[in-house]
Design a protein around this motif. Structure first.
Motif, mmCIF file in Angstrom:
data_model
loop_
_atom_site.group_PDB
_atom_site.id
_atom_site.type_symbol
_atom_site.label_atom_id
_atom_site.label_comp_id
_atom_site.label_asym_id
_atom_site.label_seq_id
_atom_site.Cartn_x
_atom_site.Cartn_y
_atom_site.Cartn_z
ATOM 1 N N ASP A 1 0.841 -1.210 0.000
ATOM 2 C CA ASP A 1 0.000 0.000 0.000
ATOM 3 C C ASP A 1 0.870 1.252 0.000
ATOM 4 O OD1 ASP A 1 -1.858 2.015 0.404
ATOM 5 O OD2 ASP A 1 -3.100 0.795 1.751
ATOM 6 N N HIS A 2 1.132 1.786 -1.189
ATOM 7 C CA HIS A 2 1.968 2.985 -1.316
ATOM 8 C C HIS A 2 1.312 4.183 -0.652
ATOM 9 C CE1 HIS A 2 3.354 6.672 -3.369
ATOM 10 N NE2 HIS A 2 4.549 6.081 -3.338
ATOM 11 N N ASP A 3 0.004 4.328 -0.788
ATOM 12 C CA ASP A 3 -0.697 5.475 -0.213
ATOM 13 C C ASP A 3 -0.606 5.471 1.315
ATOM 14 O OD1 ASP A 3 -1.378 6.313 -2.725
ATOM 15 O OD2 ASP A 3 -3.369 5.381 -2.702
ATOM 16 N N LEU A 4 -0.703 4.295 1.898
ATOM 17 C CA LEU A 4 -0.609 4.203 3.353
ATOM 18 C C LEU A 4 0.778 4.610 3.826
ATOM 19 C CD1 LEU A 4 -1.734 3.400 6.112
ATOM 20 C CD2 LEU A 4 -1.072 1.026 5.610
ATOM 21 N N ARG A 5 1.805 4.174 3.119
ATOM 22 C CA ARG A 5 3.170 4.565 3.491
ATOM 23 C C ARG A 5 3.331 6.075 3.426
ATOM 24 N NH1 ARG A 5 4.649 0.594 -0.286
ATOM 25 N NH2 ARG A 5 5.740 2.145 -1.572
ATOM 26 N N SER A 6 2.818 6.678 2.393
ATOM 27 C CA SER A 6 2.943 8.130 2.229
ATOM 28 C C SER A 6 2.184 8.868 3.325
ATOM 29 C CB SER A 6 2.411 8.543 0.849
ATOM 30 O OG SER A 6 3.160 7.929 -0.178
ATOM 31 N N GLU A 7 0.991 8.363 3.663
ATOM 32 C CA GLU A 7 0.185 8.997 4.701
ATOM 33 C C GLU A 7 0.874 8.930 6.058
ATOM 34 O OE1 GLU A 7 -3.598 10.811 5.913
ATOM 35 O OE2 GLU A 7 -2.397 10.648 4.083
ATOM 36 N N LYS B 1 5.885 13.338 10.345
ATOM 37 C CA LYS B 1 7.144 14.008 9.995
ATOM 38 C C LYS B 1 7.650 14.921 11.099
ATOM 39 C CE LYS B 1 4.560 17.467 7.288
ATOM 40 N NZ LYS B 1 4.350 17.994 5.928
ATOM 41 N N SER B 2 6.787 15.334 12.031
ATOM 42 C CA SER B 2 7.221 16.165 13.157
ATOM 43 C C SER B 2 7.457 15.295 14.379
ATOM 44 C CB SER B 2 6.162 17.214 13.477
ATOM 45 O OG SER B 2 4.931 16.596 13.817
ATOM 46 N N ASN B 3 8.048 15.868 15.426
ATOM 47 C CA ASN B 3 8.230 15.142 16.679
ATOM 48 C C ASN B 3 6.870 14.798 17.279
ATOM 49 O OD1 ASN B 3 11.030 15.276 16.551
ATOM 50 N ND2 ASN B 3 11.096 17.239 17.648
ATOM 51 N N ASP C 1 5.671 15.040 20.258
ATOM 52 C CA ASP C 1 5.069 16.041 21.137
ATOM 53 C C ASP C 1 4.517 17.228 20.360
ATOM 54 O OD1 ASP C 1 7.949 16.158 20.776
ATOM 55 O OD2 ASP C 1 7.872 18.049 21.873
ATOM 56 N N GLU C 2 4.818 17.316 19.061
ATOM 57 C CA GLU C 2 4.300 18.408 18.233
ATOM 58 C C GLU C 2 3.155 17.945 17.338
ATOM 59 O OE1 GLU C 2 7.738 19.628 16.106
ATOM 60 O OE2 GLU C 2 8.726 20.543 17.848
ATOM 61 N N MET C 3 2.828 16.665 17.383
ATOM 62 C CA MET C 3 1.745 16.141 16.549
ATOM 63 C C MET C 3 0.387 16.557 17.098
ATOM 64 S SD MET C 3 3.170 12.271 15.784
ATOM 65 C CE MET C 3 1.592 11.713 15.156
ATOM 66 N N SER C 4 -0.556 16.723 16.204
ATOM 67 C CA SER C 4 -1.912 17.076 16.615
ATOM 68 C C SER C 4 -2.627 15.851 17.170
ATOM 69 C CB SER C 4 -2.698 17.625 15.422
ATOM 70 O OG SER C 4 -2.928 16.592 14.471
ATOM 71 N N GLU C 5 -3.688 16.125 17.944
ATOM 72 C CA GLU C 5 -4.482 15.026 18.481
ATOM 73 C C GLU C 5 -5.069 14.182 17.352
ATOM 74 O OE1 GLU C 5 -8.777 14.551 20.718
ATOM 75 O OE2 GLU C 5 -7.496 16.238 21.280
ATOM 76 N N LYS C 6 -5.484 14.835 16.288
ATOM 77 C CA LYS C 6 -6.066 14.125 15.150
ATOM 78 C C LYS C 6 -5.069 13.139 14.553
ATOM 79 C CE LYS C 6 -8.133 14.967 10.587
ATOM 80 N NZ LYS C 6 -8.522 16.004 9.606
ATOM 81 N N ASP C 7 -3.804 13.581 14.410
ATOM 82 C CA ASP C 7 -2.787 12.700 13.822
ATOM 83 C C ASP C 7 -2.443 11.542 14.750
ATOM 84 O OD1 ASP C 7 -2.621 14.092 11.478
ATOM 85 O OD2 ASP C 7 -0.906 15.322 12.084
ATOM 86 N N ILE C 8 -2.403 11.794 16.056
ATOM 87 C CA ILE C 8 -2.092 10.731 17.007
ATOM 88 C C ILE C 8 -3.186 9.668 16.993
ATOM 89 C CG2 ILE C 8 -1.882 10.188 19.475
ATOM 90 C CD1 ILE C 8 -0.358 12.801 19.798
ATOM 91 N N LEU C 9 -4.433 10.101 16.968
ATOM 92 C CA LEU C 9 -5.539 9.151 16.933
ATOM 93 C C LEU C 9 -5.548 8.374 15.614
ATOM 94 C CD1 LEU C 9 -8.380 11.272 18.549
ATOM 95 C CD2 LEU C 9 -7.035 9.452 19.584
ATOM 96 N N TRP C 10 -5.189 9.044 14.512
ATOM 97 C CA TRP C 10 -5.107 8.346 13.225
ATOM 98 C C TRP C 10 -4.018 7.284 13.288
ATOM 99 C CZ3 TRP C 10 -1.336 7.377 9.675
ATOM 100 C CH2 TRP C 10 -1.745 6.875 8.434
#
Length: 400
Positions: A288-294, A300-302, A304-313
């Motif tokens: 799954d190339h799309d999953l790897r890219s996502e 790409k950030s540390n 502690d700098e990730m959003s709640e939305k990204d952590i839950l994803w």
């Protein structure tokens, strides 16, 4: 995912995420938001007497390796027995039996009287020889009965009745564990059970304690379930215990077993089930190339700098990458009994920052963590457990 975050804001965010998502993979979130509330040794909610015993018997677990393991700590003793006597303080006349040479499915061990604590101590050595490795590699699951159940089963005449007998007891006790450790536990049982029974009969005020590190801890845990109807008041202290059994069966649910597992110990989250997860995840990512890219885009950030939305994803994605296999040959194992998670460094900075916290196995050891130090054996050696538990005990006893 291993960057330490100690600010109050991140602690609050961690709690908020757990409150809003009850089914979230707390192992993943813990990796994202590691917290530290103290700059000194701490046992948190651990009982004082239990902590004293853990520190005391960690020395025995280390001594089971004999003079060879002493080289790692810079102390050379003249022989295995001399190492045992000097490290533990046990007098020669209180050494009941020793077996310093392991065989396949029969690890090395020693049996002594701990007069000060009124315990008969069976200490089982971890992996130190090629024959021990063969025991380790027999890593599929095996159902087993307690010793008393097996004795009763031998009285059953027909094979059909015996199969029914085993099924009924297996349903009642649900005992299942690492095949090599089950065989090793039976081997140790055959060698020591009569001696232990005689010692306990001669010293009725004594109880049995089984101690072990690594493979020895796993075998000790299986013995606790094998002997659950044989020796009342039995307690097991396992250090650096590997994955022994699935959830919801003995010895995983046996609370007479206390497992101390160090943070980063490479064998605390390693079983055929864990490897199946990794294999399945790699297969999915390769296809799954799309999953790897996502994933790369969202991480790409540390942390502690990730959003709640990204952590839950990330959490939901991690869940979807779990192996769907229900094959018993690849089921996931966990460390057994009550698990005390130990954090702390043996070397380097902050060596006095040590904590010991009780955790649930599925919360901390569900996933194999892939990182540069995942096979760092310095995080597993018995010397680490002995020294860090000694630091905790020293700190707590000074403040008591």
């Amino acid at each position: 995912y291993t960057k330490a975050v100690t600010t109050t804001n991140n602690q609050n965010q961690f709690q908020l995420l757990k409150n809003k998502n009850e089914n979230i993979n707390t192992d993943f979130i813990n990796l994202a938001f590691k917290t530290s509330n103290s700059n000194s040794a701490s046992s948190e909610i651990i009982d004082y007497e239990l902590l004293a015993d853990l520190a005391h018997y960690s020395v025995f677990a280390h001594a089971a390796y004999g003079w060879k393991m002493g080289l790692l700590s810079g102390k050379l003793h003249a022989g295995d027995l001399a190492t045992l006597l000097r490290k533990t303080g046990i007098q020669r006349r209180h050494v009941i039996a020793t077996n310093w040479k392991s065989q396949t499915h029969l690890p090395a061990y020693f049996l002594v009287r701990d007069v000060e604590r009124k315990k008969i101590v069976l200490c089982i050595r971890g992996t130190l020889s090629a024959k021990d490795i063969l025991t380790d590699l027999c890593c599929t699951a095996e159902d087993f009965l307690s010793l008393e159940e097996e004795i009763q089963g031998e009285k059953v005449q027909s094979s059909d009745d015996f199969d029914l007998f085993r099924m009924n007891f297996r349903t009642k006790y649900r005992a299942r564990a690492h095949q090599g450790m089950v065989s090793a536990a039976r081997g140790v049982s055959n060698m020591t059970r009569t001696l232990i029974s005689s010692e306990l009969a001669a010293n009725p005020e004594y109880n049995l304690v089984i101690v072990g590190h690594s493979l020895g801890g796993g075998v000790a845990a299986v013995l606790a379930s094998l002997w659950r109807d044989t020796f009342m008041g039995l307690t097991v202290y396992a250090y650096g215990c590997p994955c022994v059994a699935p959830l919801d069966v003995h010895p995983t649910i046996n609370e007479s077993i206390i497992s101390v597992v160090g943070e980063g110990d490479p064998f605390s989250s390693l079983s055929l089930g864990h490897l199946a997860d990794v294999s399945f995840a790699l297969s999915q990512l390769c296809e799954d190339h799309d999953l790897r890219s996502e994933i790369l885009n969202r991480t790409k950030s540390n942390v502690d700098e990730m959003s709640e939305k990204d952590i839950l994803w990330c959490d939901r994605t991690l869940e979807s990458l779990q192996s769907p296999s229900s094959d018993n040959k690849t089921e996931k194992f966990y460390p057994p009994g009550r698990i005390l998670h130990m954090r702390g460094n043996l070397f380097g900075s902050n060596i006095n920052e040590v904590t010991l916290t009780e955790v649930r196995p599925e919360q901390v050891f569900r996933n194999l963590k892939i990182h540069p130090r995942m096979f760092d054996l310095s995080l597993h050696i018995p010397h680490r457990y002995e020294i860090l538990l000694s630091r905790i005990w020293s700190s707590v006893s000074k403040n008591k």
